[in-house]
Design an enzyme around this catalytic site. Structure first.
Site, mmCIF file in Angstrom:
data_model
loop_
_atom_site.group_PDB
_atom_site.id
_atom_site.type_symbol
_atom_site.label_atom_id
_atom_site.label_comp_id
_atom_site.label_asym_id
_atom_site.label_seq_id
_atom_site.Cartn_x
_atom_site.Cartn_y
_atom_site.Cartn_z
ATOM 1 N N ALA A 65 5.177 -14.369 -10.432
ATOM 2 C CA ALA A 65 4.754 -15.266 -9.399
ATOM 3 C C ALA A 65 3.879 -14.253 -8.452
ATOM 4 O O ALA A 65 4.114 -12.978 -8.731
ATOM 5 C CB ALA A 65 6.039 -15.753 -8.562
ATOM 6 N N GLU A 132 12.142 -9.148 -11.239
ATOM 7 C CA GLU A 132 12.653 -9.681 -9.814
ATOM 8 C C GLU A 132 13.523 -8.372 -8.989
ATOM 9 O O GLU A 132 13.287 -8.272 -7.774
ATOM 10 C CB GLU A 132 12.917 -10.956 -9.797
ATOM 11 C CG GLU A 132 12.023 -12.001 -10.055
ATOM 12 C CD GLU A 132 11.969 -12.281 -11.624
ATOM 13 O OE1 GLU A 132 12.457 -11.310 -12.408
ATOM 14 O OE2 GLU A 132 11.419 -13.364 -11.792
HETATM 15 N N1 CO8 Z 1 1.545 -10.746 -8.126
HETATM 16 C C1 CO8 Z 1 0.488 -10.495 -7.303
HETATM 17 N N2 CO8 Z 1 -0.534 -9.646 -7.881
HETATM 18 C C2 CO8 Z 1 -0.177 -9.050 -8.852
HETATM 19 C C3 CO8 Z 1 0.885 -9.277 -9.579
HETATM 20 C C4 CO8 Z 1 1.855 -10.312 -9.024
HETATM 21 N N3 CO8 Z 1 3.024 -10.647 -9.720
HETATM 22 N N4 CO8 Z 1 1.003 -8.449 -10.787
HETATM 23 C C5 CO8 Z 1 0.013 -7.823 -10.665
HETATM 24 N N5 CO8 Z 1 -0.985 -8.095 -9.767
HETATM 25 C C6 CO8 Z 1 -2.061 -7.593 -9.320
HETATM 26 C C7 CO8 Z 1 -1.953 -6.063 -8.704
HETATM 27 O O1 CO8 Z 1 -1.686 -6.068 -7.447
HETATM 28 C C8 CO8 Z 1 -3.394 -5.621 -9.016
HETATM 29 O O2 CO8 Z 1 -4.269 -6.201 -7.948
HETATM 30 P P1 CO8 Z 1 -5.307 -5.165 -7.165
HETATM 31 O O3 CO8 Z 1 -6.145 -4.443 -8.241
HETATM 32 O O4 CO8 Z 1 -5.986 -5.998 -6.196
HETATM 33 O O5 CO8 Z 1 -4.103 -4.197 -6.583
HETATM 34 C C9 CO8 Z 1 -4.028 -6.334 -10.268
HETATM 35 O O6 CO8 Z 1 -3.049 -7.318 -10.529
HETATM 36 C C10 CO8 Z 1 -3.612 -5.387 -11.633
HETATM 37 O O7 CO8 Z 1 -2.371 -5.119 -11.402
HETATM 38 P P2 CO8 Z 1 -2.020 -3.448 -11.696
HETATM 39 O O8 CO8 Z 1 -2.891 -2.561 -11.302
HETATM 40 O O9 CO8 Z 1 -0.647 -3.186 -11.199
HETATM 41 O O10 CO8 Z 1 -2.055 -3.118 -13.296
HETATM 42 P P3 CO8 Z 1 -1.104 -2.231 -14.232
HETATM 43 O O11 CO8 Z 1 -1.707 -2.301 -15.520
HETATM 44 O O12 CO8 Z 1 -1.015 -0.907 -13.412
HETATM 45 O O13 CO8 Z 1 0.475 -2.786 -14.207
HETATM 46 C C11 CO8 Z 1 1.990 -4.529 -14.239
HETATM 47 C C12 CO8 Z 1 0.759 -3.935 -14.929
HETATM 48 C C13 CO8 Z 1 3.142 -3.576 -14.769
HETATM 49 C C14 CO8 Z 1 2.363 -5.815 -14.868
HETATM 50 C C15 CO8 Z 1 2.069 -4.471 -12.831
HETATM 51 O O14 CO8 Z 1 1.059 -4.995 -12.291
HETATM 52 C C16 CO8 Z 1 3.367 -5.110 -12.269
HETATM 53 O O15 CO8 Z 1 4.390 -4.468 -12.147
HETATM 54 N N6 CO8 Z 1 3.196 -6.420 -11.668
HETATM 55 C C17 CO8 Z 1 4.438 -7.209 -10.817
HETATM 56 C C18 CO8 Z 1 5.432 -7.717 -11.930
HETATM 57 C C19 CO8 Z 1 6.381 -8.161 -11.383
HETATM 58 O O16 CO8 Z 1 7.167 -7.659 -10.486
HETATM 59 N N7 CO8 Z 1 6.454 -9.564 -11.476
HETATM 60 C C20 CO8 Z 1 7.775 -10.567 -11.106
HETATM 61 C C21 CO8 Z 1 7.235 -11.148 -9.761
HETATM 62 S S1 CO8 Z 1 8.345 -11.914 -9.009
HETATM 63 C C22 CO8 Z 1 8.590 -13.412 -9.821
HETATM 64 O O17 CO8 Z 1 7.872 -13.651 -10.522
HETATM 65 C C23 CO8 Z 1 9.621 -14.332 -9.285
HETATM 66 C C24 CO8 Z 1 9.431 -15.599 -9.933
HETATM 67 C C25 CO8 Z 1 10.395 -16.666 -9.120
HETATM 68 C C26 CO8 Z 1 10.012 -18.118 -9.574
HETATM 69 C C27 CO8 Z 1 8.328 -18.600 -9.260
HETATM 70 C C28 CO8 Z 1 8.509 -18.698 -7.708
HETATM 71 C C29 CO8 Z 1 7.185 -19.118 -7.417
#
Ligand code: CO8
Length: 258
Positions: A65, A132
């Site tokens: 998300a 999460e």
């Molecule tokens: N939300 C918003 N932006 C994101 C997300 C995300 N989940 N994941 C990645 N991005 C963005 C980053 O902020 C970044 O943007 P910017 O360049 O503008 O800063 C861009 O995508 C590229 O990401 P990274 O630079 O972080 O890329 P890496 O290759 O270094 O890392 C990862 C990749 C490991 C996937 C890392 O991006 C990460 O950890 N992302 C978050 C993963 C996470 O925690 N997901 C769970 C989110 S909570 C959730 O899903 C709850 C669900 C509940 C049900 C749904 C309700 C609506």
């Protein structure tokens, strides 16, 4: 219909939905989820479509998300909106078969969207996780429920409490995915499977899906009774007669209801 966050293609009788928000690793913002729901509903209503595929990019199926959208939300807003809204459930509720084609990250809501599909075919690059806990919350769209049904309590607890990622090989071993293929072959493999499903009688694939899903929602004895009844109901179908007649006559079936 035009979309901002997804791309939609038709491959014969297969409807392909590609999550397409590369700058955010397909993070599931409200707009993306709304478009996904609309595309699924459109394919559901389309008689020329017999199976759907949901996929992302080589790097990410979806990284969860949209955290930037959620960061300022308080309990009152989450509760009042009933966040997650019904839009998230459109995919889970669709009656036609849906395959998830997963390469790269399928995290949080991304893993949950993949699990809303009927089965997952993964590239060897796939990484699944429910991280999460690392951002102070818990899964909210099936990550503690569907995941536990699929991989059991021990693994689901491990994933949800540590937030660690699971690679494709472990995901297949654990029952989360049905097959793992080399990344370069993912879409060919998935489209071949989807075309095969779409080539069968549509009411029968829908009945088969409904019956398997029943196993997750009821007791064994009720599930077996349901299965028996819907099995009987296939005897009302022209295509059941055609399928068996074609076998006896040693020819390919000519399905009427696709
Ligand atoms: N939300 C918003 N932006 C994101 C997300 C995300 N989940 N994941 C990645 N991005 C963005 C980053 O902020 C970044 O943007 P910017 O360049 O503008 O800063 C861009 O995508 C590229 O990401 P990274 O630079 O972080 O890329 P890496 O290759 O270094 O890392 C990862 C990749 C490991 C996937 C890392 O991006 C990460 O950890 N992302 C978050 C993963 C996470 O925690 N997901 C769970 C989110 S909570 C959730 O899903 C709850 C669900 C509940 C049900 C749904 C309700 C609506």
């Amino acid at each position: 219909m035009t979309y901002e966050y997804i791309a939609v293609e038709r491959h014969d009788r297969v409807g392909l939905i590609k999550l397409d928000r590369p700058e955010a690793l397909n993070a599931l913002c409200v707009g993306l989820i709304d478009e996904l729901g609309r595309a699924v509903s459109e394919f559901e209503a389309d008689d020329t479509i017999g199976c759907m595929v949901v996929t992302g990019s080589e790097k990410a199926f979806a990284a969860g998300a949209d955290i930037k959208e959620m960061v300022g939300k308080d309990f009152q807003a989450a509760y009042r909106e009933d966040f997650i809204t019904d839009d998230w459930e459109v995919l889970a509720k669709t009656r036609k078969p849906v395959i998830a084609a997963v390469a790269g990250y399928a995290l949080g809501g991304g893993c949950e969207v993949a699990m809303m599909c009927d089965f997952i075919i993964a590239a060897d690059t796939a990484k699944f996780g429910q991280p999460e806990i690392t951002i102070g919350t818990i899964p909210g769209a099936g990550g503690t429920q569907r995941l536990t049904h699929l991989i059991g309590k021990a693994k689901a607890m491990d994933m949800c409490l540590t937030g660690r990622m699971m690679d494709a090989e472990e995901a297949e071993r654990s029952g989360l995915v049905s097959r793992v293929v080399p990344a370069a072959e993912l879409m060919d493999e998935v489209l071949a499977a989807a075309k095969k499903i779409a080539g069968f009688s549509l009411p029968v694939t829908m009945i088969a899906k409904e019956s398997v899903d029943r196993a997750y929602e009821t007791t064994l004895s009720e599930g077996l009774r349901f299965e028996r009844r819907v099995f009987h109901s296939t005897f009302a179908l022209e295509d059941r007669r055609e399928g068996m007649t074609a076998f006896v006559e040693k020819r390919k079936p000519d399905w009427k209801h696709r």
